[in-house]
Every structure is written in structure tokens, then in C-alpha cells.
Design an enzyme around this catalytic site. Structure first.
Site, PDB file in Angstrom:
ATOM      1  CB  CYS A  22       8.724   5.159   3.827  1.00 25.96           C
ATOM      2  SG  CYS A  22       8.901   6.919   3.604  1.00 25.96           S
TER       3      CYS A  22
ATOM      4  CG  HIS B 175       4.643   6.982   7.892  1.00 25.25           C
ATOM      5  ND1 HIS B 175       5.354   5.807   7.879  1.00 25.25           N
ATOM      6  CD2 HIS B 175       5.091   7.689   6.816  1.00 25.25           C
ATOM      7  CE1 HIS B 175       6.198   5.809   6.850  1.00 25.25           C
ATOM      8  NE2 HIS B 175       6.043   6.956   6.182  1.00 25.25           N
ATOM      9  CD  GLU B 176       2.776  10.258   5.000  1.00 27.00           C
ATOM     10  OE1 GLU B 176       3.690  11.018   4.643  1.00 27.00           O
ATOM     11  OE2 GLU B 176       2.737   9.056   4.660  1.00 27.00           O
TER      12      GLU B 176
ATOM     13  CG  HIS C  19       7.866  11.737   6.195  1.00 29.17           C
ATOM     14  ND1 HIS C  19       9.150  11.273   5.970  1.00 29.17           N
ATOM     15  CD2 HIS C  19       7.040  10.739   5.781  1.00 29.17           C
ATOM     16  CE1 HIS C  19       9.099  10.058   5.446  1.00 29.17           C
ATOM     17  NE2 HIS C  19       7.838   9.716   5.321  1.00 29.17           N
TER      18      HIS C  19
END
Length: 184
Positions: free
Chosen positions: A110, A153-154, A157
Site C-alpha cells: 500500500c 483494497h481501494e 480504504h
């Protein structure tokens, strides 16, 4: 132009917040933010530009990573057919997913984490994402393999979740049932 100095690092409180929905149609400011996220991802994948500006290469970036707690992501990654998927989205949302899981055999990294975190991050092998493009177009994306992992993953966030939250602390290289490795 965004550079590494604009990316907030692990420990910053914005990375643990649930980001706010973006009011649509998007304001000029929100459009500029999303454009800058995509510009960073593209620049970071260009060896010349990345070297010139000291950019760590990335396949995705979320607004919280630049200190903006709004639901925006930019992803540019190749799929299993070597086709380039390049999306900048407002309010991306996973609307369906497989039972089967997948993980990157090399682990995840990341731009907001300046250390190696060994272990497997199990994610859905296939997902469907809905979101709105910079042009205001509603899109529905069916993703599998590496693109599915990158989008998860994004989107994590946007919900205050870091990739290492998914790693089993007692057995980081545990392979979950119904999961398979993806080579990067």
C-alpha cells in the site's frame, strides 16, 4: 500533481474513517480530486515520470490516502487477458461477490504503508462493482483476479480498513478454505 509527500501514511486518523459519499453530480473540486488520484496512478506506472518525481508505483489510490475522506478511487491495472482496466470512480460499491476467495501469492502492499507486511490477504475472487465515472456515467463492472483484489483494497480504504487487517495475526500465511493464489 500529486507526489509521495501528498500521501498520508499509516497511523493517520483519516485512514481509519468511513469516508463520506460524494454528492452527484460531482463538484468541480471533487472532480479535480478524482482526476489527481488517477493522474498519480498513471504517473507512478510510467518509469520515467515515477523516477523523475520519486513516485512509488501503484495500481490504485483512494481519496482518504491523500487526506480527503470522500468515496473516490482510481484504479489502473491489467486483467488476466492483458487488457488495461482504468477507472476513476465516485461512490464505488461492491454489489455482489463470489463465495470463492483469492489472494496475491506475493502479498499486498500500500502506498500509505512504508513497511513490508508479510501474509496473505484473502479477498473475494469475483466481485461486481457499481460506481459513477468522472463524466457522470453510472457503470457496473464485473471483475475477477487481480482487478477484483485491487478494487477491494481501494474500497476498503473508503471504509477505514487497511489490507493488513485481513491478515491472520497468528498464522499470516494461512490459506483459507475455498481460496486460490493469484500471481502478480
Amino acid at each position: 500533481m500529486l507526489t509521495m509527500k501528498d500521501i498520508v501514511r499509516e497511523g493517520h486518523p483519516v485512514l481509519r474513517e468511513k469516508a463520506a459519499e460524494v454528492a452527484l453530480p460531482a463538484s468541480k473540486e471533487d472532480q479535480r480530486t478524482l482526476e489527481s488520484l488517477m493522474e498519480y496512478v498513471k504517473n507512478s506506472q510510467n518509469p520515467e515520470t515515477a523516477s523523475k518525481y520519486g513516485l512509488r508505483p501503484g495500481v490504485g489510490l483512494a481519496a482518504p490516502q491523500i487526506g480527503v475522506s470522500k468515496r473516490m478511487i482510481a484504479v489502473q491495472v491489467y486483467d488476466h487477458n492483458h487488457s488495461l482496466l482504468s477507472y476513476a470512480l465516485f461512490n464505488p460499491k461492491i454489489v455482489s461477490h463470489s463465495v470463492e476467495k483469492a489472494y496475491l501469492s506475493s502479498g499486498e502492499g500500500c502506498l500509505s504503508v512504508d513497511r513490508a507486511v508479510p501474509g496473505y490477504v484473502h479477498r473475494y475472487a469475483r466481485i461486481t462493482v457499481k460506481g459513477t465515472t468522472l463524466e457522470g456515467e453510472a457503470v457496473k463492472l464485473r471483475l475477477k483476479g487481480l482487478p477484483a483484489i485491487v478494487f477491494q483494497h481501494e474500497i476498503d480504504h473508503l471504509n477505514g480498513i487497511m489490507f493488513f487487517d485481513h491478515i491472520n495475526p497468528k498464522d499470516p500465511f494461512h490459506i483459507a478454505e475455498d481460496s486460490f493464489p493469484i500471481e502478480r
